[in-house]
Write a protein that holds these residues in place. Structure first.
Motif, PDB file in Angstrom:
ATOM      1  N   GLY A   1       0.795  -1.222   0.000  1.00 16.89           N
ATOM      2  CA  GLY A   1       0.000   0.000   0.000  1.00 16.89           C
ATOM      3  C   GLY A   1       0.829   1.275   0.000  1.00 16.89           C
ATOM      4  N   ASN A   2       2.080   1.184   0.428  1.00 16.89           N
ATOM      5  CA  ASN A   2       2.953   2.367   0.417  1.00 16.89           C
ATOM      6  C   ASN A   2       3.223   2.868  -0.996  1.00 16.89           C
ATOM      7  N   THR A   3       3.015   2.018  -1.987  1.00 19.90           N
ATOM      8  CA  THR A   3       3.261   2.426  -3.369  1.00 19.90           C
ATOM      9  C   THR A   3       2.179   3.355  -3.905  1.00 19.90           C
ATOM     10  N   SER A   4       1.049   3.451  -3.224  1.00 21.01           N
ATOM     11  CA  SER A   4      -0.116   4.148  -3.783  1.00 21.01           C
ATOM     12  C   SER A   4       0.093   5.652  -3.937  1.00 21.01           C
ATOM     13  N   PHE A   5       1.166   6.178  -3.367  1.00 26.10           N
ATOM     14  CA  PHE A   5       1.473   7.612  -3.495  1.00 26.10           C
ATOM     15  C   PHE A   5       2.160   7.946  -4.822  1.00 26.10           C
ATOM     16  N   PHE A   6       2.556   6.919  -5.579  1.00 25.89           N
ATOM     17  CA  PHE A   6       3.430   7.124  -6.741  1.00 25.89           C
ATOM     18  C   PHE A   6       2.785   6.586  -8.019  1.00 25.89           C
ATOM     19  N   ASN A   7       2.798   7.373  -9.064  1.00 24.71           N
ATOM     20  CA  ASN A   7       2.269   6.975 -10.363  1.00 24.71           C
ATOM     21  C   ASN A   7       3.184   5.911 -10.976  1.00 24.71           C
TER      22      ASN A   7
END
Length: 324
Positions: A55-61
């Motif tokens: 879920g930490n990836t959700s900040f990045f396109n």
């Protein structure tokens, strides 16, 4: 009244998962997501003692970024779990540089960190400014006495959450409450899990209970995660007991800000952050006026609160277009 969640970007599963051996004790677990030849971004988790999730990836396109997630020493899937051996701020700073070199990344396009992650990001940028293209910081924590006392001692967060603070202190036998932080530290460092694990549950529950503006019952499920429970509480107690190996106010001093003043930076701060009081974001911004500061008027500490998450995503989208 419920807030509408912000989902952010969806990523495929990691295209790389591995461990990096950094010394005779520690192997660091990392994952890579997104565009293999994209702009490299590293996500620094909080705690100290937290861990990464997909879920930490959700900040990045994922069409723009190559996203690197790292479990810091003793955390998550890094080995050995909950180890405080050779585990200091400066070891972690060196680890970030070792990982960058291992992955053959010339410079991080974005170093993204919230809470303790903001501490580590600042320490890294001030030590290796040429390795950092931009900083995206949330919930600023400079590990100063006023911040530690605010969270851990009577007279700060305890005045807003007196019921939760009493539960935190009263977990200890009455004879151990005079210096409850030292008593927790002793219990958390015990090799006897029947002593350390209940103390870790009580320690973590206090922090989770004050982390969001609206009650965060979902966050309490972390207490059932064995890779989180002791690592988070023990590492926090270890770092707090040693003031994170920082001199008082070190990260906010002019001579240290000067080292990173040229780096584009954005600060996102929940107005009602009780874990990392907003005064630190304000004082960082005053010391570093070249940065941008966004107050989130309906948020506490957590990165997942809708207003905070929305602004963080907007910031990484903006920074994707920077030439760094």
């Amino acid at each position: 009244m419920a807030q509408t969640p912000v989902t952010g970007y969806a990523h495929d599963d990691a295209w790389d998962t591995n461990w990096l051996k950094v010394d005779d004790t520690h192997e660091l677990y990392y994952e890579q997501y997104g565009k293999k030849d994209g702009k490299p971004a590293i996500y620094l988790h909080g705690g100290p003692g937290g861990h990464i999730t997909k879920g930490n990836t959700s900040f990045f396109n994922p069409a723009e970024y190559r996203v690197v997630l790292l479990d810091q020493r003793g955390c998550g899937k890094s080995r050995p779990n909950a180890s405080t051996v050779d585990n200091t701020t400066w070891h972690l700073v060196a680890d970030l540089e070792a990982l960058r070199e291992h992955l053959k990344i010339p410079k991080w396009h974005v170093v993204f960190g919230g809470s303790w992650g903001s501490t580590l990001a600042l320490a890294y940028a001030q030590t290796h400014p040429n390795s950092v293209g931009s900083l995206v910081l949330r919930g600023i924590f400079a590990v100063r006495d006023l911040e530690l006392k605010w969270t851990m001692e009577p007279g700060g967060a305890s005045m807003l959450y007196p019921d939760h603070f009493d539960e935190f202190v009263n977990f200890l036998p009455e004879e151990e409450r005079a210096d409850h932080v030292a008593s927790y530290h002793k219990r958390l460092m015990s090799d006897d899990e029947s002593i350390s694990h209940p103390a870790a549950t009580a320690w973590n529950k206090w922090e989770i209970s004050i982390s969001t503006l609206y009650p965060n019952t979902a966050g309490l499920t972390q207490l059932d995660d064995p890779t989180y429970l002791l690592a988070h509480a023990r590492t926090e107690a270890h770092y707090f007991n040693n003031k994170a190996w920082l001199e008082e106010g070190q990260l906010l001093r002019k001579e240290n800000i000067d080292k990173m003043r040229h780096i584009p930076g954005t600060i996102v701060q929940g107005r009602y952050d009780v874990v990392c009081p907003p005064i630190s974001a304000w004082e960082l911004y005053k010391a570093w006026p070249e940065s941008k500061l966004h107050w989130i008027s309906d948020a506490g500490h957590a990165a997942t609160e809708p207003g905070t998450k929305k602004k963080l995503i907007e910031t990484t989208d903006e920074y994707a277009s920077l030439s760094i």
